[in-house]
Design a protein around this motif. Structure first.
Motif, mmCIF file in Angstrom:
data_model
loop_
_atom_site.group_PDB
_atom_site.id
_atom_site.type_symbol
_atom_site.label_atom_id
_atom_site.label_comp_id
_atom_site.label_asym_id
_atom_site.label_seq_id
_atom_site.Cartn_x
_atom_site.Cartn_y
_atom_site.Cartn_z
ATOM 1 N N GLY A 11 -7.865 -59.401 38.255
ATOM 2 C CA GLY A 11 -8.037 -58.905 39.611
ATOM 3 C C GLY A 11 -9.055 -57.795 39.695
ATOM 4 N N VAL A 12 -9.001 -56.866 38.751
ATOM 5 C CA VAL A 12 -9.948 -55.740 38.744
ATOM 6 C C VAL A 12 -11.377 -56.233 38.570
ATOM 7 C CG1 VAL A 12 -10.673 -53.682 37.491
ATOM 8 C CG2 VAL A 12 -8.243 -54.080 37.918
ATOM 9 N N ILE A 13 -11.582 -57.103 37.592
ATOM 10 C CA ILE A 13 -12.924 -57.625 37.332
ATOM 11 C C ILE A 13 -13.462 -58.369 38.550
ATOM 12 C CG2 ILE A 13 -14.242 -59.280 35.950
ATOM 13 C CD1 ILE A 13 -12.373 -58.575 33.605
ATOM 14 N N THR A 14 -12.606 -59.189 39.162
ATOM 15 C CA THR A 14 -13.033 -59.956 40.335
ATOM 16 C C THR A 14 -13.399 -59.038 41.491
ATOM 17 O OG1 THR A 14 -11.628 -61.814 39.680
ATOM 18 C CG2 THR A 14 -12.351 -61.743 41.981
ATOM 19 N N LEU A 15 -12.581 -58.021 41.737
ATOM 20 C CA LEU A 15 -12.874 -57.075 42.813
ATOM 21 C C LEU A 15 -14.212 -56.381 42.592
ATOM 22 C CD1 LEU A 15 -9.510 -55.242 43.646
ATOM 23 C CD2 LEU A 15 -10.828 -56.755 45.123
ATOM 24 N N VAL A 16 -14.438 -55.902 41.386
ATOM 25 C CA VAL A 16 -15.678 -55.185 41.086
ATOM 26 C C VAL A 16 -16.886 -56.090 41.308
ATOM 27 C CG1 VAL A 16 -17.037 -54.123 39.245
ATOM 28 C CG2 VAL A 16 -14.625 -53.545 39.503
ATOM 29 N N LEU A 17 -16.833 -57.302 40.771
ATOM 30 C CA LEU A 17 -17.974 -58.208 40.886
ATOM 31 C C LEU A 17 -18.234 -58.625 42.330
ATOM 32 C CD1 LEU A 17 -17.445 -60.495 37.751
ATOM 33 C CD2 LEU A 17 -19.053 -58.606 38.032
ATOM 34 N N VAL A 18 -17.170 -58.901 43.066
ATOM 35 C CA VAL A 18 -17.331 -59.322 44.462
ATOM 36 C C VAL A 18 -17.908 -58.199 45.317
ATOM 37 C CG1 VAL A 18 -16.005 -59.842 46.564
ATOM 38 C CG2 VAL A 18 -15.635 -61.178 44.490
ATOM 39 N N LEU A 19 -17.380 -56.990 45.159
ATOM 40 C CA LEU A 19 -17.891 -55.866 45.948
ATOM 41 C C LEU A 19 -19.325 -55.528 45.570
ATOM 42 C CD1 LEU A 19 -14.724 -53.583 46.052
ATOM 43 C CD2 LEU A 19 -15.710 -54.920 47.926
ATOM 44 N N LEU A 20 -19.656 -55.633 44.284
ATOM 45 C CA LEU A 20 -21.037 -55.401 43.865
ATOM 46 C C LEU A 20 -21.970 -56.459 44.462
ATOM 47 C CD1 LEU A 20 -20.724 -54.403 40.090
ATOM 48 C CD2 LEU A 20 -21.530 -52.966 41.975
#
Length: 280
Positions: free
Chosen positions: A136-145
């Protein structure tokens, strides 16, 4: 775990209540859409399948309002002398604020559930937990970036292009919800927002809304020339296509949709709708 907004929570508590059959269906649908998909002070007066159908059909309209608000904040910052990157960050932040981060939370939970590789029952239990795992953390970071980078690029090109992309992205994100709520798509759980709206939208109505949004985006994008029109329409179509692929994968993995899945679909569609016009 995706925490419901006050309007959704109150409505979920009365999910078994059949509201009287009166009132204006159009207004009931708009109230449902804005009361459940935003934090705007709109009271949901009906919580039944009829209102849910209207609400999910009106979801792109709620996205339009969110997108206009996001674009307005970005433009104000640009007017005050901020750079494209800061304006992009603010533009991405507004939809999160106007949904209390529910869609982002749903995206993270969906990523954790899918990434766990566990059977449906165990994956759904992971998604209900209050913490966010590594997927979840990795996905959030990549999507927001990705969202911020795409918007910054378009703001750098022109303020109008960036603002337009923000509006189209927000509407396309909510269109993904309309398409996911069509009949034939089951709920993974018997309770929650996913169960309340699963299967309420006729397939024809969902497709008509998708076509209408693509045409409207293309028409508005014509202000940026023929390529602008094509990119806008393609952004909506690509967002719908990618979110549909994710939807089918979630249905296979979880047995249906949940509120978290709806959130994940919205953020996925929003990201695709921003990345596509930033290309080329």
């Amino acid at each position: 775990m995706c925490t419901l907004s006050p309007g959704v929570a109150a409505a979920s508590a009365t999910a078994g209540y059949a509201a009287p059959v009166f009132g204006n269906p159009a207004f009931d649908g708009l109230r449902f859409a804005f009361g459940t998909l935003t934090v705007l002070p709109v009271r949901v007066t009906r919580w039944d399948r009829r209102a849910a159908r209207g609400g999910m059909l009106c979801a792109p309209l709620a996205g339009l309002v969110v997108g206009v608000a996001a674009a307005a904040v970005g433009l104000v910052l640009l007017f005050l002398g901020a750079g494209p990157a800061l304006a992009a960050v603010a533009t991405v932040a507004v939809p999160a604020v106007l949904t209390r981060g529910l869609h982002l939370d749903g995206l993270a939970d969906t990523a954790d559930g899918l990434g766990s590789g566990k059977p449906a029952e165990d994956a759904l239990r992971i998604m209900k937990q209050s913490d966010i795992g590594p997927f979840g953390v990795i996905t959030l970071v990549l999507v927001l970036l990705a969202q911020t980078a795409a918007l910054a690029q378009m703001y750098d090109d022109s303020w109008a292009r960036g603002a337009f992309a923000a509006v189209v992205s927000a509407a396309a994100a909510r269109l993904a919800l309309t398409l996911a709520a069509r009949s034939g798509v089951p709920a993974a759980r018997p309770e929650g927002l996913g169960a309340a709206v699963a299967g309420v939208v006729p397939p024809g109505g969902a497709l008509a809304m998708a076509a209408a949004l693509a045409v409207a985006a293309g028409a508005a994008g014509a202000a940026f020339g023929p390529y602008g029109a094509a990119r806008a329409a393609l952004a909506v179509a690509a967002a719908a296509a990618v979110s549909e692929l994710l939807l089918r994968h979630c249905v296979r993995r979880f047995g249906g949709v949940t509120g978290d899945v709806f959130g994940g679909l919205a953020e996925t569609a929003a990201t695709v709708a921003l990345v596509v016009p930033a290309l080329g």
